[in-house]
Design a protein around this motif. Structure first.
Motif, PDB file in Angstrom:
ATOM      1  N   SER A   1       1.148   4.695   3.597  1.00  0.00           N
ATOM      2  CA  SER A   1       1.285   3.493   2.912  1.00  0.00           C
ATOM      3  C   SER A   1       1.308   3.721   1.392  1.00  0.00           C
ATOM      4  O   SER A   1       0.734   4.890   0.787  1.00  0.00           O
ATOM      5  N   ARG A   2       1.634   2.823   0.319  1.00  0.00           N
ATOM      6  CA  ARG A   2       1.802   3.103  -1.022  1.00  0.00           C
ATOM      7  C   ARG A   2       0.488   3.271  -1.303  1.00  0.00           C
ATOM      8  O   ARG A   2       0.020   4.232  -2.429  1.00  0.00           O
ATOM      9  N   GLY A   3      -0.489   2.404  -1.003  1.00  0.00           N
ATOM     10  CA  GLY A   3      -1.824   2.202  -1.391  1.00  0.00           C
ATOM     11  C   GLY A   3      -2.574   3.532  -1.235  1.00  0.00           C
ATOM     12  O   GLY A   3      -3.469   4.254  -1.841  1.00  0.00           O
TER      13      GLY A   3
ATOM     14  N   GLU B   1      -2.888   9.398  10.059  1.00  0.00           N
ATOM     15  CA  GLU B   1      -4.317   9.853   9.835  1.00  0.00           C
ATOM     16  C   GLU B   1      -4.969   9.531   8.567  1.00  0.00           C
ATOM     17  O   GLU B   1      -5.596  10.027   7.884  1.00  0.00           O
ATOM     18  N   THR B   2      -4.447   8.125   8.130  1.00  0.00           N
ATOM     19  CA  THR B   2      -4.864   7.954   6.745  1.00  0.00           C
ATOM     20  C   THR B   2      -6.419   7.350   6.771  1.00  0.00           C
ATOM     21  O   THR B   2      -6.950   7.636   5.795  1.00  0.00           O
TER      22      THR B   2
ATOM     23  N   CYS C   1      -9.500  -7.722  -0.125  1.00  0.00           N
ATOM     24  CA  CYS C   1      -9.017  -7.652   1.261  1.00  0.00           C
ATOM     25  C   CYS C   1      -7.531  -7.221   1.115  1.00  0.00           C
ATOM     26  O   CYS C   1      -6.911  -6.511   1.828  1.00  0.00           O
ATOM     27  N   ARG C   2      -6.776  -7.881   0.333  1.00  0.00           N
ATOM     28  CA  ARG C   2      -5.414  -7.380   0.308  1.00  0.00           C
ATOM     29  C   ARG C   2      -5.256  -5.885   0.056  1.00  0.00           C
ATOM     30  O   ARG C   2      -4.280  -5.359   0.457  1.00  0.00           O
TER      31      ARG C   2
ATOM     32  N   ALA D   1      -3.980  -0.295   1.366  1.00  0.00           N
ATOM     33  CA  ALA D   1      -4.332   1.148   1.461  1.00  0.00           C
ATOM     34  C   ALA D   1      -4.183   1.590   2.929  1.00  0.00           C
ATOM     35  O   ALA D   1      -3.525   2.688   3.272  1.00  0.00           O
ATOM     36  N   PHE D   2      -4.660   0.846   3.876  1.00  0.00           N
ATOM     37  CA  PHE D   2      -4.413   1.348   5.277  1.00  0.00           C
ATOM     38  C   PHE D   2      -3.123   1.052   5.996  1.00  0.00           C
ATOM     39  O   PHE D   2      -2.983   1.397   7.077  1.00  0.00           O
ATOM     40  N   GLY D   3      -2.514   0.247   5.035  1.00  0.00           N
ATOM     41  CA  GLY D   3      -1.138   0.084   5.937  1.00  0.00           C
ATOM     42  C   GLY D   3      -0.806  -1.011   6.613  1.00  0.00           C
ATOM     43  O   GLY D   3       0.253  -1.260   7.356  1.00  0.00           O
TER      44      GLY D   3
END
Lengths: 496, 247, 352
Positions: A137-139, A159-160, A210-211, A216-218
């Motif tokens: 993900s971008r985050g 595995e993020t 939360c956004r 971050a976690f996709g």
């Protein structure tokens, strides 16, 4: 630091590389340090420190005024350069970063790791130190690139979560106020937040927290708005009704290509890199990028190359907008028609090369050319497939095997020193009896390339076994002087 | 001594081939220059515009040299598709293929190799297309054959395999015009220490409209031509002489 | 028979080719037990003097030689067998250098043929092909039994086959083969320096040198036992190194200050010419017959002169007097001058 690197690149050698450098800007009424180079940082300078304190701390500090606008413009140009070479979807991220959508682009550069290495390496050559990371993900990519351990990092897909857990909260792109509030509550790492109930956090800090976590976690999509520089030739088509069928996509590709080629012809250009970007109704983008060895302008050929890759486009619920951009263009040289009626011109293979290159990657298509070196694995190099034939070849006509193993493989054998061929050898579990042999062919290392090769010698033998199979084996060392090699035996090639 | 039925069958096969067009592709042939070999091939040489298969032991090095020699004697560029690259260009040059003539495609797996070969054949303008494949299914071989016929390009499928499973796959029928096996033989002994010119056993084990051949030859020289070993030539001349004397 | 003798050595006097000095070469040769060694620099004899001194110090006999690189591409090692041949070789090289200008030497086969007498020639071959055969034929025609062919191990494919074919070819043309090592430096570690000077010679960097490097391996001095092992199939070629060494006995020691020639008749030695002139002069002075006392004195003095080898000096004086008499005839020659001359002139004309 991007501002420091940019300044150094522009000024050339003016700020001496050894002297610590700091950039200074205004924060309300004070003059503060906005950026410091590694040398200054080591001496204790930090961003936000007042200038007077900085000068007291570091004698001989070189001060330049910060220029955020120039930084931003320069970063934009860098993003454009990255887009032309690496991927069609590129955007500027913050004040000192670039985000790239690498889906589908990585394989053309030999894999994700290779692509990052090529990117950072190329930037380093121009004086820009960069950190890079690839993630789902971008985050996550943003966080890992800035706060992760290694300067170049490839996160394996899926595995993020465990990789993000140890990173600090600043990595989530939160405003400093929220970060401070979280610190007060005792949260210091992203991992601390993952198990927490969402409702109290949203109540306290607003929906932003939360956004960012979801991004971050996709779990929350975060589309990248690709930069669209004005000077590139683009053809664009919007659809009132979203399209999805392959034939429809192909038809409209053809129309876009025609428009684009007309624009290219008006400017006398040919295209070397073509990007097709399809914007879907759900705000996702699908891209197809094709590369050409020579600048082209032929609509039929370009359409065919693009349509070859239609199956990589997933239309989802429908495509709303299709954009075709000529990312890399070059002036088109018109070839002379064959002047003589008698001789046949060499057939034009560039079309075949382009098709194959877009399928397996441009690096996988090549010709060999001789390199003047005695060491066998260094005596060939790869050149582009359509490069001019210089007629060069390997002189001496010393017998060489048709197949060369990528790495010499150790074999078991025994031979009389210093220069007798062995009577038998065992390779890959098969023992062979040597009937005839020739050698040694003494090949010296190239002492100017590596110190380890100063006295290194390989004694090559051509051996033929009972069945007539011929092999190229060598002993590392000349059989007399232990310094010339390990005196182990290896098999390097097989003769036809 | 051939049985009368075998002879009749061979003739019938030749007639059908001529009628059906499955024999000569009409694009010409590439003779080997060895009388004993060319005599047995329809048209007096290797048919252009067709698919041919070559297999060889010893990790396929002899087969590669054989294919290189054939490709060297065509005119134009050669497209050589491999899954993983392990050919050594100076060795190919000694079989007659200078580096300027060969374009390599490192495709990664068999499927991609076959697709690249087909693409090259369809495009045309090449002298020959060679591909390193372990398995050649009938369907794929037919496509290659048709593509070769379309542009009149010579196509060679080099069969390499590891272990016993691959060997059995080689036995499966394909649409190839001829199927060869090239294996190494001990080279001629020299008066002093050293290795002379390599020798191959070249076997034509299957041919559409043609006979099988088993012949001992010397490996390709710098121009891509195979050689007739001196002692074999003497032996055959002696045999011919004897037959004549017998009347 | 002295054992293996190294006949092909390039010292640092072959500019930018050899990587070892004569001192290093001869010291190492002595350490290895090589009894005699030749120095064959390219188209020059400049290194011979240094080599001579170094050889004396090391206790190894120097064989004088030179490698002639002819314009047609042929390379021949020549070794003068005696002093006359040495002079011829010097003149040949002077001819070549005068033609080509500074630092270069241009020699043709015809030049070598003209100066061939007394030289031993060893052809340095490449491959056993037609060109080699032609050169061997030429060599045999001009040098006869003074012609040889060098066999050198290159450590490249089919080496033994190449040597065998070369020795067969040589035999066919009636030429004997001899083993050499083609030395470029005295010990293996010098190879790097040799690469560097090659790069300098080609005006490139070492990275770009590529295949212009010396690619034939093992160009360092080897002990006789090792050479015997390497050439185990060619024992006669090894033995012939000693044979050539025995035939070339010329040494620089033979060169001494040479008094200029004063003879009218080159068939007679200086002593004989002097005796003849004395006889003539005595007959003119004593037309009635030379008195026995004078004859005895003359004989005694002539023997002394002969032993001390002073005859050329007296011949010079004779030439001066003759010149003086004929060119200054008519003019009065100073008495003192004449007396001086005559007193030295053996009291032939003890007159006024």
């Amino acid at each position: 630091m991007w501002p420091i690197d940019r300044l150094r690149r522009q000024a050339g050698a003016k700020p001496a590389a050894e002297a610590p450098l700091a950039l200074v800007g205004r924060d309300r009424n004070r003059r503060v340090v906005t950026a410091a180079d590694p040398a200054a940082k080591m001496l204790g300078l930090r961003a936000g420190m007042p200038v007077t304190k900085a000068q007291a701390l570091v004698p001989g500090l070189v001060i330049e005024p910060a220029d955020p606008q120039a930084d931003a413009k320069s970063l934009g140009r860098l993003a454009l350069w990255v887009m032309q070479r690496f991927s069609p979807i590129v955007a500027v991220d913050g004040a000192d970063g670039i985000v790239i959508d690498a889906t589908g682009a990585a394989h053309l550069h030999g894999g994700e790791g290779a692509m990052l290495d090529a990117l950072t390496g190329r930037l380093a050559l121009s004086g820009v130190t960069a950190r890079a990371a690839i993630a789902d993900s971008r985050g996550a990519a943003h966080a890992l690139a800035r706060y992760g351990g290694a300067p170049v990092f490839v996160a394996p897909p899926g595995e993020t979560a465990p990789l993000l857990a140890p990173l600090p909260l600043q990595a989530l792109r939160l405003p400093p106020a929220i970060v401070m509030g979280l610190h007060d509550l005792g949260f210091s790492r992203i991992g601390d937040l993952t198990g927490q109930p969402r409702a109290p956090l949203t109540r306290r800090f607003g929906p932003e927290l939360c956004r960012r976590l979801d991004q971050a976690f996709g779990t929350l999509a975060e589309p990248i708005e690709p930069i669209r520089p004005q000077e590139l030739i683009t053809a664009r088509r919007a659809f009132a009704e979203p399209i999805g069928a392959a034939e429809t996509i192909a038809r409209y590709i053809g129309k876009l290509v025609a428009t684009l080629c007309a624009a290219l012809e008006a400017r006398g250009l040919g295209v070397r890199r073509l990007d097709l970007i399809c914007h879907r109704v759900d705000n996702q983008v699908q891209t197809v990028r094709i590369g050409l060895a020579m600048p082209q302008r032929d609509p039929a050929r370009l359409t065919r190359l693009l349509c070859d890759r239609i199956e990589t486009i997933a239309p989802g619920f429908g495509i709303e907008i299709m954009t075709l951009t000529a990312t890399l263009t070059e002036p088109l040289r018109l070839k002379q028609a064959a002047s003589s009626l008698i001789e046949n011109p060499a057939p034009d293979l560039s079309g075949l090369i382009d098709t194959l290159a877009n399928r397996v990657g441009a690096k996988a298509i090549y010709r060999f050319a001789p390199q003047p070196s005695d060491v066998p694995e260094r005596s060939v190099r790869r050149i582009p497939p359509l490069a001019e034939d210089m007629g060069a070849n390997w002189p001496d006509h010393w017998p060489r095997p048709a197949r060369l193993l990528p790495r010499p493989e150790p074999i078991e054998t025994m031979a009389l020193l210093p220069d007798h061929p062995p009577n038998w050898f065992s390779w890959r579990g098969v023992r062979r009896h040597v009937r005839r042999a020739d050698g040694p062919e003494r090949i010296f290392g190239e002492w100017w390339k590596r110190d380890a090769e100063q006295v290194a010698v390989r004694d090559y033998f051509r051996v033929e076994d009972d069945t007539g199979a011929r092999f190229w084996i060598f002993r590392a060392g000349d059989g007399e002087n232990a310094a010339t090699g390990s005196h182990r035996w290896f098999l390097h090639g097989i003769f036809g | 001594m051939r049985r009368p039925q075998d002879r009749a069958l061979a003739e019938l096969r030749a007639r059908i081939a001529r009628l059906g067009g499955g024999g000569m592709c009409g694009d010409g042939v590439l003779p080997f220059g060895i009388a004993g070999l060319d005599r047995k091939l329809p048209g007096g040489g290797l048919a252009l515009g067709c698919l041919h298969e070559v297999a060889g032991g010893g990790d396929g090095a002899a087969a590669a040299g054989f294919a290189a020699g054939i490709a060297a004697r065509t005119t134009g560029q050669v497209l050589w598709c491999v899954a993983m690259q392990d050919l050594f260009a100076p060795g190919l040059e000694q079989a007659g293929l200078p580096p300027g003539r060969v374009i390599f495609v490192e495709a990664g797996d068999d499927k991609a190799v076959l697709a690249s070969m087909e693409e090259g054949l369809r495009h045309g303008g090449l002298g020959a297309v060679v591909g390193d494949v372990a398995r050649l299914p009938m369907v794929a071989s037919r496509r290659l054959h048709l593509a070769a016929k379309g542009t009149g390009t010579l196509c060679i499928a080099l069969r390499r395999w590891w272990g016993r499973t691959g060997a059995s796959d080689f036995g499966q029928p394909t649409a190839a015009m001829t199927r060869w096996r090239v294996s190494a033989l001990p080279s001629e002994p020299l008066p002093v220490a050293g290795i002379g010119r390599a020798r191959w056993r070249v076997e034509l084990i299957r041919a559409r409209a043609g006979e099988c051949v088993d012949i001992e030859l010397e490996a390709c020289d710098g121009s891509g031509h195979l050689g007739l070993p001196a002692d074999v030539a003497d032996r055959s001349a002696a045999q011919a002489g004897r037959r004549k004397a017998g009347g | 028979m002295t054992g293996y003798v190294e006949l092909q050595v390039t010292s640092s006097f072959s500019f930018l080719r050899g990587a070892s000095s004569a001192e290093e070469l001869f010291t190492r040769a002595a350490a290895m037990g090589i009894g005699a060694m030749a120095i064959t620099d390219r188209n020059t004899l400049a290194g011979i003097v240094r080599a001579h001194v170094a050889a004396k110090e090391a206790g190894v006999r120097l064989i004088v030689g030179c490698r002639l690189d002819l314009a047609c591409g042929m390379a021949v090692l020549v070794y003068p067998m005696d002093r006359a041949a040495w002079s011829r070789l010097c003149r040949l090289l002077s001819l070549g250098k005068a033609r080509a200008g500074k630092g270069r030497c241009h020699l043709e086969w015809a030049d070598l043929v003209a100066y061939a007498e007394g030289l031993i020639a060893v052809l340095v071959p490449d491959l056993p092909d037609e060109t080699c055969g032609l050169r061997l034929r030429r060599l045999h025609k001009v040098f006869g039994n003074r012609a040889y062919l060098a066999l050198t191990l290159r450590r490249r494919p089919n080496d033994q086959m190449r040597l065998w074919q070369l020795s067969q070819l040589a035999q066919r043309h009636g030429i004997r083969s001899v083993a050499t090592n083609d030395i470029l430096f005295h010990e293996p570690a010098r190879r790097m320096l040799q690469d560097v000077v090659t790069a300098i010679r080609h005006s490139t960097t070492i990275d770009e040198l590529g295949l212009q490097r010396e690619r034939h391996a093992d160009r360092y001095l080897k002990p006789p036992a090792e050479m015997a092992r390497l050439f185990a199939h060619f024992p006669e070629a090894l033995a012939r190194t000693g044979e050539i060494a025995d035939r070339c006995r010329f040494s620089l020691d033979e060169l001494r200050y040479q008094y200029p020639e004063e003879r009218d008749d080159p068939a007679l030695s200086p002593q004989e010419t002097l005796a003849h002139l004395v006889g003539e002069g005595a007959a003119t002075r004593y037309p009635q017959g030379v008195p026995p006392k004078v004859t005895a004195a003359l004989r005694h003095e002539l023997t002394l002169i002969g032993r001390l080898n002073y005859a050329p000096y007296f011949l010079t004086v004779n030439s001066i007097v003759r010149f003086a008499r004929y060119s200054l005839s008519g003019a009065r020659i100073g008495r003192q001058f004449r007396r001086l001359l005559c007193a030295r002139h053996h009291r032939h004309r003890p007159g006024p």
